[in-house]
Design a protein around this motif. Structure first.
Motif, PDB file in Angstrom:
ATOM      1  N   ALA A  47       0.833  -1.203   0.000  1.00  0.00           N
ATOM      2  CA  ALA A  47       0.000   0.000   0.000  1.00  0.00           C
ATOM      3  C   ALA A  47       0.868   1.254   0.000  1.00  0.00           C
ATOM      4  N   VAL A  48       1.886   1.268   0.869  1.00  0.00           N
ATOM      5  CA  VAL A  48       2.776   2.438   0.942  1.00  0.00           C
ATOM      6  C   VAL A  48       3.524   2.630  -0.367  1.00  0.00           C
ATOM      7  N   LEU A  49       3.966   1.523  -0.960  1.00  0.00           N
ATOM      8  CA  LEU A  49       4.686   1.612  -2.237  1.00  0.00           C
ATOM      9  C   LEU A  49       3.809   2.294  -3.291  1.00  0.00           C
ATOM     10  N   GLU A  50       2.554   1.844  -3.419  1.00  0.00           N
ATOM     11  CA  GLU A  50       1.650   2.442  -4.412  1.00  0.00           C
ATOM     12  C   GLU A  50       1.348   3.902  -4.079  1.00  0.00           C
ATOM     13  N   TYR A  51       1.158   4.174  -2.797  1.00  0.00           N
ATOM     14  CA  TYR A  51       0.869   5.551  -2.382  1.00  0.00           C
ATOM     15  C   TYR A  51       2.044   6.465  -2.722  1.00  0.00           C
ATOM     16  N   ASN A  52       3.255   5.995  -2.448  1.00  0.00           N
ATOM     17  CA  ASN A  52       4.440   6.813  -2.742  1.00  0.00           C
ATOM     18  C   ASN A  52       4.607   7.042  -4.242  1.00  0.00           C
ATOM     19  N   ARG A  53       4.242   6.040  -5.032  1.00  0.00           N
ATOM     20  CA  ARG A  53       4.290   6.234  -6.496  1.00  0.00           C
ATOM     21  C   ARG A  53       3.353   7.367  -6.896  1.00  0.00           C
TER      22      ARG A  53
END
Length: 377
Positions: free
Chosen positions: A294-300
């Protein structure tokens, strides 16, 4: 005349011994009747007298009379801080004289169990008032009474943490490990304490290695070990070590989650995404995999948004809206993973904060307000 004198001396000797045995018997009777002050007076005489000081019954009664005064509403005032240790020494002396299987020696373990509870309760009372020094002192005595029980040692570690003495706490965690109490939390806390004391990387790495030997799939320990490898520019070693672990245990979701974390650190976001998804295919309830993905996608999404924010007005007119839509897709992609992470760990504050941000970015105002209330805002 000589014969009569010897007989008289023998009779006197028998009477003296009888008198001292009588002191033990009187102490026993007074103990039975609940007059512990009188019992104490008699038994104190008996342990000093040469005729009774080496008898198991004398020391056993000495131990139980003193022990039963501890916490007694009437006779408790006759005890002091050293009384529990006096009791312990009396019971140890009983076993020394009588052996473990003697008439009195075999009664000692039950009495020691009672003493352990008494001392542990005293320790907890000090603990609850944050009198750390006295709490630790009592925990150590409790451990001395029952060297195989880990409770007192564990709480001595907690008290040392409360006292803000991490080095002392580490000593107790090492004692727990030596006793065979090798839980994940013991190793995790030991690592954290070593980090607080600014121990050398070698010491921390040794503790991590020791913990991973016992708990090879512990995510926290793996991630910390990888962090130290990366700090030391040993990323390739970390990757090789983790890949070997995955080869040996390919259906371990935790290992794939850690691999995702490592690839993310190496800026291989596609590889990280694939690893997190492998972890979720094995265990959909993996908190780490859900949260990290989730954090990875949010940071993208945030990265794309930042590009749009840095554009001049003319460029934004041409490309900005498309970038914002692209960012929104990443935010939307992160949402189900944040929601699942929240479902798995409803009280995790980081998850709640990120959920609130995502709902806000997606203009889901009611959901954002609901999460805000859960956060206490």
């Amino acid at each position: 005349m000589k014969k009569l004198l010897l007989t008289a001396l023998a009779a006197a000797s028998i009477q003296a011994a009888s008198a001292q045995n009588s002191a033990v018997n009187t102490a026993t009777l007074n103990h039975k009747n609940g007059t512990l002050d009188k019992a104490k007076t008699e038994i104190d005489k008996a342990i000093e007298h040469p005729k009774t000081k080496d008898k198991a019954k004398t020391w056993f009664m000495h131990g139980i009379i003193y022990q039963d005064m501890i916490g007694n509403p009437v006779y408790g005032k006759m005890t002091d801080d050293k009384t529990p240790e006096v009791v312990l020494n009396s019971f140890n002396k009983t076993v020394e004289i009588d052996g473990k299987n003697g008439e009195f020696g075999k009664q000692v373990p039950e009495r020691l169990n009672l003493l352990y509870g008494q001392v542990l309760n005293q320790a907890v009372e000090f603990h609850n008032t944050q009198d750390w020094d006295n709490a630790i002192k009592k925990y150590e005595l409790a451990s001395k009474i029952n060297p195989t029980d880990t409770t007192a040692v564990l709480y001595a570690a907690y008290a040392s943490i409360g006292k803000e003495e991490p080095a002392s706490a580490i000593k107790y965690y090492d004692q727990l490990i030596n006793m065979g109490h090798k839980t994940q939390n013991v190793y995790r806390t030991k690592v954290q304490l070593l980090q607080q004391t600014e121990a050398s990387d070698d010491k921390v790495m040794a503790a991590l290695a020791e913990g991973l030997k016992e708990h090879p799939n512990d995510v926290y320990l793996m991630q910390e070990e990888l962090r130290y490898y990366l700090q030391a520019d040993r990323g390739d070693e970390a990757m090789a070590k983790l890949q070997n672990a995955i080869t040996a245990d390919p259906n371990n979701a935790s290992l794939h989650a850690v691999m995702g974390n490592l690839l993310e650190r190496k800026k291989d976001l596609d590889g990280a995404t694939a690893s997190y998804k492998k972890a979720l295919a094995i265990d959909p309830n993996s908190f780490d995999a859900n949260y990290n993905l989730a954090v990875l996608e949010y940071n993208r999404g945030s990265e794309v948004n930042n590009k749009a924010a840095k554009m001049d007005y003319k460029t934004y007119q041409k490309q900005g809206k498309a970038l914002e839509e692209q960012a929104k897709k990443h935010f939307a992609a992160s949402l189900p993973y944040f929601e699942k992470a929240h479902q798995i760990q409803p009280d995790d504050q980081a998850t709640l904060q990120n959920l609130n941000r995502v709902y806000t970015r997606l203009n889901r105002t009611q959901d954002a307000e609901r999460i805000s209330k859960l956060m206490g805002n």
